[in-house]
Design an enzyme around this catalytic site. Structure first.
Site, PDB file in Angstrom:
ATOM      1  N   HIS A 125      -8.194  -1.612  -1.305  1.00 12.93           N
ATOM      2  CA  HIS A 125      -7.070  -2.542  -1.442  1.00 12.93           C
ATOM      3  C   HIS A 125      -7.694  -3.835  -1.958  1.00 12.93           C
ATOM      4  CE1 HIS A 125      -4.728  -0.390   1.867  1.00 12.93           C
ATOM      5  NE2 HIS A 125      -5.953   0.034   2.050  1.00 12.93           N
ATOM      6  N   ARG A 148       6.308 -11.396   5.517  1.00 11.44           N
ATOM      7  CA  ARG A 148       5.646 -11.264   6.815  1.00 11.44           C
ATOM      8  C   ARG A 148       6.148 -12.364   7.720  1.00 11.44           C
ATOM      9  NH1 ARG A 148      -0.582 -10.489   4.616  1.00 11.44           N
ATOM     10  NH2 ARG A 148      -0.094  -8.720   3.258  1.00 11.44           N
ATOM     11  N   ASP A 189      -1.494  -7.451  -6.384  1.00  8.98           N
ATOM     12  CA  ASP A 189      -2.043  -6.427  -5.503  1.00  8.98           C
ATOM     13  C   ASP A 189      -2.401  -5.153  -6.271  1.00  8.98           C
ATOM     14  OD1 ASP A 189      -2.829  -5.341  -3.158  1.00  8.98           O
ATOM     15  OD2 ASP A 189      -0.837  -5.109  -2.296  1.00  8.98           O
ATOM     16  N   HIS A 242      -4.380  -1.085  -5.752  1.00  9.60           N
ATOM     17  CA  HIS A 242      -5.046  -0.080  -4.917  1.00  9.60           C
ATOM     18  C   HIS A 242      -5.810   0.850  -5.837  1.00  9.60           C
ATOM     19  CE1 HIS A 242      -1.938  -1.688  -2.268  1.00  9.60           C
ATOM     20  NE2 HIS A 242      -2.866  -1.515  -1.341  1.00  9.60           N
ATOM     21  N   LYS A 251     -13.611  -5.733   5.014  1.00 14.27           N
ATOM     22  CA  LYS A 251     -13.201  -6.404   3.778  1.00 14.27           C
ATOM     23  C   LYS A 251     -14.161  -7.504   3.353  1.00 14.27           C
ATOM     24  CE  LYS A 251     -10.209  -9.680   6.137  1.00 14.27           C
ATOM     25  NZ  LYS A 251      -9.101 -10.589   6.029  1.00 14.27           N
ATOM     26  N   GLN A 290       1.883 -10.960  -4.189  1.00 14.29           N
ATOM     27  CA  GLN A 290       0.444 -10.738  -4.368  1.00 14.29           C
ATOM     28  C   GLN A 290       0.173 -10.072  -5.714  1.00 14.29           C
ATOM     29  OE1 GLN A 290       0.224  -8.097  -0.908  1.00 14.29           O
ATOM     30  NE2 GLN A 290      -1.358  -9.460  -0.108  1.00 14.29           N
ATOM     31  N   CYS A 299       0.801  -1.235   0.000  1.00  9.64           N
ATOM     32  CA  CYS A 299       0.000   0.000   0.000  1.00  9.64           C
ATOM     33  C   CYS A 299       0.835   1.288   0.000  1.00  9.64           C
ATOM     34  CB  CYS A 299      -0.979   0.033   1.164  1.00  9.64           C
ATOM     35  SG  CYS A 299      -1.374  -1.553   1.883  1.00  9.64           S
TER      36      CYS A 299
HETATM   37 ZN    ZN Z   1      -3.022  -2.424   0.497  1.00  9.36          ZN
END
Ligand code: ZN
Length: 558
Positions: free
Chosen positions: A432, A284, A304, A306, A386, A302, A255
């Site tokens: 996200h 992580r 990913d 945004h 979410k 990911q 992010c």
């Molecule tokens: Zn994010």
């Protein structure tokens, strides 16, 4: 089960024993190792306890009293648990002569327990921490009736054969390496090819849908993580280090990088929705006890994105994401999924009003789309509610893949702005979202769903060309080159082995097509085609063979 174990092994100390999705487990500290054959003995004892039909009684007692009770019983792990519990009292459950620390609920009597089975025993560190003692974890399951149990046992049997950790090794896709560190995936050439195909596909789909690819660094200064709230709410999961007196963290999420891209220019309402996409590798820290093949790892990538948008664009964007997920899952051969909506957790940032608004927006979108969903109270991210989408594989098991998170908090923390129609400065909303989720976990699901028999477009090796004698080696190698030019993945098996042996071995590698070439095929510019699923297809001209393969790849047939 815990009582049965105590009856058989009076010195056993009890750890924790929660219910899990497929049954339950309990951790025991016992001097002697419990062998798989001991499970039958424990089951017998459990049956006796069920027959005794004693009543479960719940009791709420002060912590102090609980401590002296479990001290007397010598249950040191329970004492540690009590120490960590909030509140002044705890609940215990008694039946017969047995008592356990438990928040419940329970069935009324031991006789209410119907059909059950103990499944396996495994080592597990106390609280999942490597430096703690290793306990023995017994897994079991329980059902209302025998047919349901039998059905479940059959699925486990099949699941064992499809285990991605076993297939990953057998098909030479990936490995883990203790020297390198637990929970880190080493992709071998075939695994890397498979992942690249998936990544190329998903990247193109994002661009088609108006996302712009970006690339953000893997380490960022801690100041950024303080600003984002990760430092306060997520620090335990982060790898943090110092260099030249400056503190950095390896990114656990993508992010902040995307936020900084947004902030690099003045934005107007006309720029929104602004969709940024990255195949972002994140790290992580997960406790070693929870690591599991490709499903729980410490480093993963990911798909990913945004989306920065106006409040009134949330619904349309979420609809777009859900359609994206549905279409993508279908391409990969998954047509069933479940949806969950998670709400505000205890540890979180942002105003109540905004949480409510964001949660309502997600809920309304699901309702309007007539998508059935379940609510997970308090399971949202620390910055927003979410939607989780879990795919169902060929055995009906669920795998977490897509999530969509609605976030008012990070735009606030990073002072994100856009200029509205009437020239005012406003705060955008941030969504996200991931579609496949973690590439690692998705790969695990894909391997087990197909039991390693990937459809042609995904197969790391699509065709093996097998010359019958070494006289056809040149012809075979030419054919392989021809396929490489057409972006097909083929190998030539020129080993000095019997043809039958080569065919058998290549089929065990789950290669979808074998092109067998002998003297006649070489002379007439032909191949004898053999399919893994359909057996011998027969002789055909090279042109036709290539167009069959090309067509099947193009159609992404599953
Ligand atoms: Zn994010």
């Amino acid at each position: 089960m815990a009582e049965a174990v105590k009856r058989l092994y009076p010195k056993a100390k009890l750890g924790i024993g929660p219910a899990i999705s497929d049954g339950f487990y309990y951790d025991f500290d016992i001097d002697e190792p419990i062998k798989p054959e001991d499970l039958a003995k424990i089951e017998q004892e459990m049956k006796k306890i069920v027959k005794e039909n004693s009543e479960f009684a719940r009791q709420e007692i002060p912590k102090k009293e609980a401590k002296s009770l479990f001290t007397k019983l010598g249950e040191k792990y329970k004492l540690e648990l009590i120490e960590g519990l909030k509140g002044v009292s705890v609940s215990v459950y008694r039946h017969g002569n047995f008592v356990d620390l438990c928040k419940g609920p329970h069935v009324a009597r031991t006789g209410d327990v119907k059909v059950f089975k103990l499944l396996s025993v495994a080592g597990a560190y106390w609280r999942g921490i490597e430096t703690n003692p290793m306990l023995q974890r017994i897994y079991g399951t329980a059902f209302e009736n025998k047919p349901e149990l039998d059905k479940f046992l059959k699925i486990i049997e099949e699941a064992k054969k499809r285990d991605h950790r076993i297939l990953g090794k057998k098909l030479d896709l990936f490995s883990f390496n203790a020297e390198m560190g637990a929970g880190l995936v080493l992709y071998h050439p075939k695994g890397a090819i498979l992942r690249t195909i998936i990544e190329d596909y998903i990247k193109r789909e994002h661009i088609k849908r108006g996302y712009q690819p970006v690339i953000s660094p893997h380490i960022l200064k801690s100041d950024i993580w303080v600003q984002s709230g990760h430092y306060e709410y997520y620090k335990e999961n982060m790898y943090i280090f110092k260099i030249e007196n400056k503190e950095f963290a390896v990114k656990p999420m993508n992010c902040p990088g995307h936020i900084l891209v947004y902030k690099s220019h003045k934005r107007s309402y006309r720029d929104l929705p602004f969709r940024l996409f990255e195949l972002g590798s994140v790290y992580r820290h997960e406790k070693s006890g929870v690591l599991h093949g490709l499903l729980r790892v410490r480093g993963f990538t990911q798909d990913d994105a945004h989306i920065f948008c106006l409040k009134e664009q949330i619904e349309e964007e979420v609809v777009g994401i859900i359609d994206f997920v549905k279409e993508t899952l279908k391409v990969f051969g998954f047509d069933k999924y479940t949806v969950e909506l998670s709400t505000r957790p205890k540890e979180s940032i942002g105003a109540d009003e905004e949480w409510k608004e964001a949660t309502e927006a997600l809920k309304n979108t699901l309702k309007n789309k007539k998508i059935p969903f379940e609510i997970n109270e308090g399971e949202g991210a620390f910055y927003g509610p979410k939607i989780d989408i879990k795919l169902k594989d060929a055995l009906g098991r669920e795998w977490q893949c897509a999530t969509i998170q609605c976030d008012f908090a990070l735009p606030e923390r990073f002072k994100l702005k856009y200029t509205s129609k009437d020239g005012k400065e406003e705060k955008p909303i941030m969504l996200h979202r991931v579609i496949l989720g973690s590439m690692e976990r998705f790969l695990g699901a894909l391997i087990e769903h197909y039991a390693g028999n990937f459809p042609l477009w995904l197969a790391p090796v699509q065709v093996a060309v097998i010359p019958i004698t070494s006289k056809q080696n040149d012809y075979a190698e030419n054919l392989t080159r021809l396929m490489a030019e057409k972006d097909m993945r083929a190998i030539t098996d020129t080993r000095d082995e019997k043809m039958q042996k080569k065919i058998r071995e290549r089929e065990l590698e789950k290669i979808p097509y074998l092109a067998i070439v002998g003297e006649r095929e070489a002379k007439d510019d032909k191949v004898s085609l053999r399919s893994k699923s359909k057996g011998n297809i027969g002789e055909m001209p090279v042109e036709k063979f290539l167009s069959i393969i090309e067509e099947e790849i193009k159609n992404k047939k599953t």
